[in-house]
Motif scaffolding. Structure first.
Motif, PDB file in Angstrom:
ATOM      1  N   ALA A  36       7.100   7.653 -40.829  1.00  0.00           N
ATOM      2  CA  ALA A  36       6.671   9.026 -40.556  1.00  0.00           C
ATOM      3  C   ALA A  36       7.750   9.794 -39.814  1.00  0.00           C
ATOM      4  O   ALA A  36       8.009  10.974 -40.110  1.00  0.00           O
ATOM      5  CB  ALA A  36       5.375   9.006 -39.747  1.00  0.00           C
ATOM      6  N   CYS A  37       8.393   9.148 -38.840  1.00  0.00           N
ATOM      7  CA  CYS A  37       9.437   9.819 -38.064  1.00  0.00           C
ATOM      8  C   CYS A  37      10.627  10.187 -38.935  1.00  0.00           C
ATOM      9  O   CYS A  37      11.175  11.299 -38.825  1.00  0.00           O
ATOM     10  CB  CYS A  37       9.871   8.931 -36.899  1.00  0.00           C
ATOM     11  N   ILE A  38      11.032   9.291 -39.787  1.00  0.00           N
ATOM     12  CA  ILE A  38      12.181   9.573 -40.656  1.00  0.00           C
ATOM     13  C   ILE A  38      11.843  10.699 -41.626  1.00  0.00           C
ATOM     14  O   ILE A  38      12.652  11.605 -41.860  1.00  0.00           O
ATOM     15  CB  ILE A  38      12.619   8.300 -41.401  1.00  0.00           C
ATOM     16  N   GLU A  39      10.643  10.666 -42.177  1.00  0.00           N
ATOM     17  CA  GLU A  39      10.225  11.723 -43.104  1.00  0.00           C
ATOM     18  C   GLU A  39      10.206  13.091 -42.428  1.00  0.00           C
ATOM     19  O   GLU A  39      10.573  14.097 -43.031  1.00  0.00           O
ATOM     20  CB  GLU A  39       8.831  11.407 -43.655  1.00  0.00           C
ATOM     21  N   GLN A  40       9.803  13.137 -41.161  1.00  0.00           N
ATOM     22  CA  GLN A  40       9.653  14.404 -40.452  1.00  0.00           C
ATOM     23  C   GLN A  40      10.891  14.796 -39.649  1.00  0.00           C
ATOM     24  O   GLN A  40      10.891  15.827 -38.977  1.00  0.00           O
ATOM     25  CB  GLN A  40       8.443  14.326 -39.513  1.00  0.00           C
ATOM     26  N   GLY A  41      11.933  13.964 -39.689  1.00  0.00           N
ATOM     27  CA  GLY A  41      13.152  14.278 -38.947  1.00  0.00           C
ATOM     28  C   GLY A  41      12.970  14.168 -37.449  1.00  0.00           C
ATOM     29  O   GLY A  41      13.547  14.942 -36.673  1.00  0.00           O
ATOM     30  N   THR A  42      12.187  13.179 -37.016  1.00  0.00           N
ATOM     31  CA  THR A  42      11.872  12.981 -35.598  1.00  0.00           C
ATOM     32  C   THR A  42      12.554  11.717 -35.090  1.00  0.00           C
ATOM     33  O   THR A  42      12.459  10.665 -35.729  1.00  0.00           O
ATOM     34  CB  THR A  42      10.340  12.844 -35.417  1.00  0.00           C
ATOM     35  N   HIS A  43      13.236  11.809 -33.958  1.00  0.00           N
ATOM     36  CA  HIS A  43      13.887  10.631 -33.399  1.00  0.00           C
ATOM     37  C   HIS A  43      12.834   9.640 -32.919  1.00  0.00           C
ATOM     38  O   HIS A  43      11.791  10.014 -32.370  1.00  0.00           O
ATOM     39  CB  HIS A  43      14.813  11.032 -32.248  1.00  0.00           C
ATOM     40  N   ILE A  58      13.314  -3.459 -40.943  1.00  0.00           N
ATOM     41  CA  ILE A  58      13.337  -2.004 -40.846  1.00  0.00           C
ATOM     42  C   ILE A  58      14.742  -1.457 -41.079  1.00  0.00           C
ATOM     43  O   ILE A  58      14.930  -0.433 -41.761  1.00  0.00           O
ATOM     44  CB  ILE A  58      12.809  -1.546 -39.464  1.00  0.00           C
ATOM     45  N   ILE A  59      15.746  -2.128 -40.541  1.00  0.00           N
ATOM     46  CA  ILE A  59      17.131  -1.705 -40.767  1.00  0.00           C
ATOM     47  C   ILE A  59      17.448  -1.715 -42.261  1.00  0.00           C
ATOM     48  O   ILE A  59      18.037  -0.772 -42.800  1.00  0.00           O
ATOM     49  CB  ILE A  59      18.111  -2.611 -40.002  1.00  0.00           C
ATOM     50  N   GLY A  60      17.047  -2.793 -42.927  1.00  0.00           N
ATOM     51  CA  GLY A  60      17.311  -2.903 -44.358  1.00  0.00           C
ATOM     52  C   GLY A  60      16.630  -1.824 -45.183  1.00  0.00           C
ATOM     53  O   GLY A  60      17.192  -1.309 -46.158  1.00  0.00           O
ATOM     54  N   LYS A  61      15.428  -1.448 -44.774  1.00  0.00           N
ATOM     55  CA  LYS A  61      14.649  -0.474 -45.543  1.00  0.00           C
ATOM     56  C   LYS A  61      15.019   0.977 -45.241  1.00  0.00           C
ATOM     57  O   LYS A  61      15.005   1.828 -46.139  1.00  0.00           O
ATOM     58  CB  LYS A  61      13.152  -0.666 -45.258  1.00  0.00           C
ATOM     59  N   TYR A  62      15.326   1.280 -43.973  1.00  0.00           N
ATOM     60  CA  TYR A  62      15.372   2.682 -43.567  1.00  0.00           C
ATOM     61  C   TYR A  62      16.696   3.172 -42.980  1.00  0.00           C
ATOM     62  O   TYR A  62      16.845   4.372 -42.739  1.00  0.00           O
ATOM     63  CB  TYR A  62      14.262   2.954 -42.537  1.00  0.00           C
ATOM     64  N   HIS A  63      17.648   2.280 -42.725  1.00  0.00           N
ATOM     65  CA  HIS A  63      18.883   2.706 -42.059  1.00  0.00           C
ATOM     66  C   HIS A  63      19.609   3.811 -42.833  1.00  0.00           C
ATOM     67  O   HIS A  63      19.997   4.835 -42.253  1.00  0.00           O
ATOM     68  CB  HIS A  63      19.816   1.520 -41.845  1.00  0.00           C
ATOM     69  N   ALA A  64      19.787   3.618 -44.132  1.00  0.00           N
ATOM     70  CA  ALA A  64      20.551   4.582 -44.923  1.00  0.00           C
ATOM     71  C   ALA A  64      19.874   5.950 -44.922  1.00  0.00           C
ATOM     72  O   ALA A  64      20.531   6.983 -44.749  1.00  0.00           O
ATOM     73  CB  ALA A  64      20.721   4.067 -46.348  1.00  0.00           C
ATOM     74  N   THR A  65      18.549   5.963 -45.099  1.00  0.00           N
ATOM     75  CA  THR A  65      17.821   7.235 -45.138  1.00  0.00           C
ATOM     76  C   THR A  65      17.857   7.925 -43.778  1.00  0.00           C
ATOM     77  O   THR A  65      18.056   9.142 -43.689  1.00  0.00           O
ATOM     78  CB  THR A  65      16.364   7.004 -45.559  1.00  0.00           C
ATOM     79  N   ALA A  66      17.647   7.157 -42.712  1.00  0.00           N
ATOM     80  CA  ALA A  66      17.671   7.737 -41.370  1.00  0.00           C
ATOM     81  C   ALA A  66      19.044   8.330 -41.061  1.00  0.00           C
ATOM     82  O   ALA A  66      19.148   9.426 -40.492  1.00  0.00           O
ATOM     83  CB  ALA A  66      17.307   6.672 -40.337  1.00  0.00           C
ATOM     84  N   GLN A 109      21.252   9.423 -43.210  1.00  0.00           N
ATOM     85  CA  GLN A 109      21.446  10.595 -44.047  1.00  0.00           C
ATOM     86  C   GLN A 109      20.735  11.818 -43.465  1.00  0.00           C
ATOM     87  O   GLN A 109      21.253  12.940 -43.529  1.00  0.00           O
ATOM     88  CB  GLN A 109      20.926  10.316 -45.463  1.00  0.00           C
ATOM     89  N   LYS A 110      19.574  11.608 -42.867  1.00  0.00           N
ATOM     90  CA  LYS A 110      18.784  12.713 -42.325  1.00  0.00           C
ATOM     91  C   LYS A 110      19.109  13.032 -40.864  1.00  0.00           C
ATOM     92  O   LYS A 110      18.560  13.959 -40.289  1.00  0.00           O
ATOM     93  CB  LYS A 110      17.285  12.406 -42.463  1.00  0.00           C
TER      94      LYS A 110
END
Length: 240
Positions: A101-108, A122-130, A132-133
Motif C-alpha cells: 500500500a505504501c509503495i502504491e501511494q508513494g508513502t515512505h 520483500i526486497i525481492g518483490k518490491y525493491h525495484a518498484t520502490a 523507481q517511485k
C-alpha cells in the motif's frame, strides 16, 4: 511523498508494546517542539479502534485514531500520510499488504521487524518498484540493528574510519507478545532452505569479493572472546 497530505506520520499497530512506546515518544517530541515551528500532524492506527483509545487519551497532542484492517483500508491509510511506521507483527503474516500500500501511494515506510526471511522476500518483490517511485522502505528500525548501527556511526564519526567494529552487550527481561508470535510463525515456516538463508550473514546483501570470512559468521556457540579472554560470548538474537 506528497507534502500536502493531512498527516506527516501514522503509526500502525500503536496499541502493541513497541507501537505504544513509539507513539508515546513521538507524542512527547511533538508536544515539546510544537511552539518552535510548524506542528507535526500525526495519527495512530490499528485493527481495533477500541484498543487505541486509551493510548490516544494518554497523549498530550491527541493524535487522530484510525481503524484499518483490510487491504483497502491500508491503501486509504497510506494515502493520508508522508511516512507510515508499521509496528504490527508478525510481519510475515500481516506486513506485506502495508508495504504494498505504501509503495502504491508513494508513502515512505518504516518497520521494526527482525524477520530476515520476510525482509529478503520483500526486497525481492518490491525493491525495484520502490526505487523507481522514490519510496523509502526501511526495515529493522528497532532493537535488532538500528541501535548497533547508530553506535557504529557515532564511533566512526568521532574516531574516523574503523578497521573493525565489535559490540558487546548484556540483556535481561522477557519477550513481548509480538515477539513470541513471530518466533512461533518463523518456526512453523522453517525449511532447510530457510535455515541456509538464516545462516548466511549476507543474505540481505553486502557480499564481498573475498566471500564469507570466519569473523563474518554469527556466533553459534558459547566461546571465549579472542580480544578479551576474560569475556565469554554466547549466541543472542542479534549476535555476530
Amino acid at each position: 511523498a506528497d507534502g500536502r497530505r493531512p498527516f506527516d506520520i501514522i503509526i500502525y499497530g500503536a496499541s502493541g508494546f513497541t507501537g505504544s512506546l513509539a507513539a508515546e515518544h513521538l507524542d512527547a517530541l511533538v508536544a515539546s517542539r510544537a511552539p518552535a515551528g510548524r506542528a507535526v500532524s500525526w495519527a495512530i492506527a490499528g485493527r481495533s479502534a477500541a484498543k487505541l483509545r486509551p493510548l490516544e487519551q494518554r497523549c498530550r497532542t491527541r493524535p487522530t485514531v484510525f481503524q484499518a484492517e483490510s487491504p483497502q483500508d491500508l491503501t486509504k491509510l497510506a494515502a493520508l500520510c508522508r511516512v507510515l511506521v508499521a509496528a504490527a507483527g508478525p510481519y510475515q503474516l500481516f506486513g506485506e499488504p502495508l508495504v504494498q500500500a505504501c509503495i502504491e501511494q508513494g508513502t515512505h515506510y518504516v518497520d521494526v521487524t527482525g524477520e530476515v526471511l520476510w525482509v529478503r522476500d520483500i526486497i525481492g518483490k518490491y525493491h525495484a518498484t520502490a526505487r523507481q517511485k522514490g519510496v523509502m522502505v526501511v526495515h529493522c528500525a528497532g532493537q535488532v540493528c538500528a541501535i548497533d548501527e547508530m553506535i557504529c556511526y557515532m564511533l566512526a564519526k568521532k574516531l574516523g574510519p574503523l578497521r573493525q567494529f565489535r559490540e558487546y552487550f548484556t540483556q535481561f527481561g522477557g519477550m513481548t507478545g509480538g515477539t513470541v508470535a513471530t518466533n512461533i510463525a518463523t518456526l512453523q515456516g522453517t525449511t532447510p532452505d530457510a535455515c541456509r538463508i538464516l545462516s548466511d550473514p549476507f543474505s540481505l546483501g553486502g557480499q564481498r569479493k573475498c566471500g564469507v570470512r570466519p569473523e563474518d559468521q554469527d556466533c553459534q556457540a558459547a566461546a571465549q572472546d579472542a580480544l578479551f579472554p576474560a569475556l565469554w560470548r554466547q549466541p543472542a538474537y542479534s549476535s555476530a
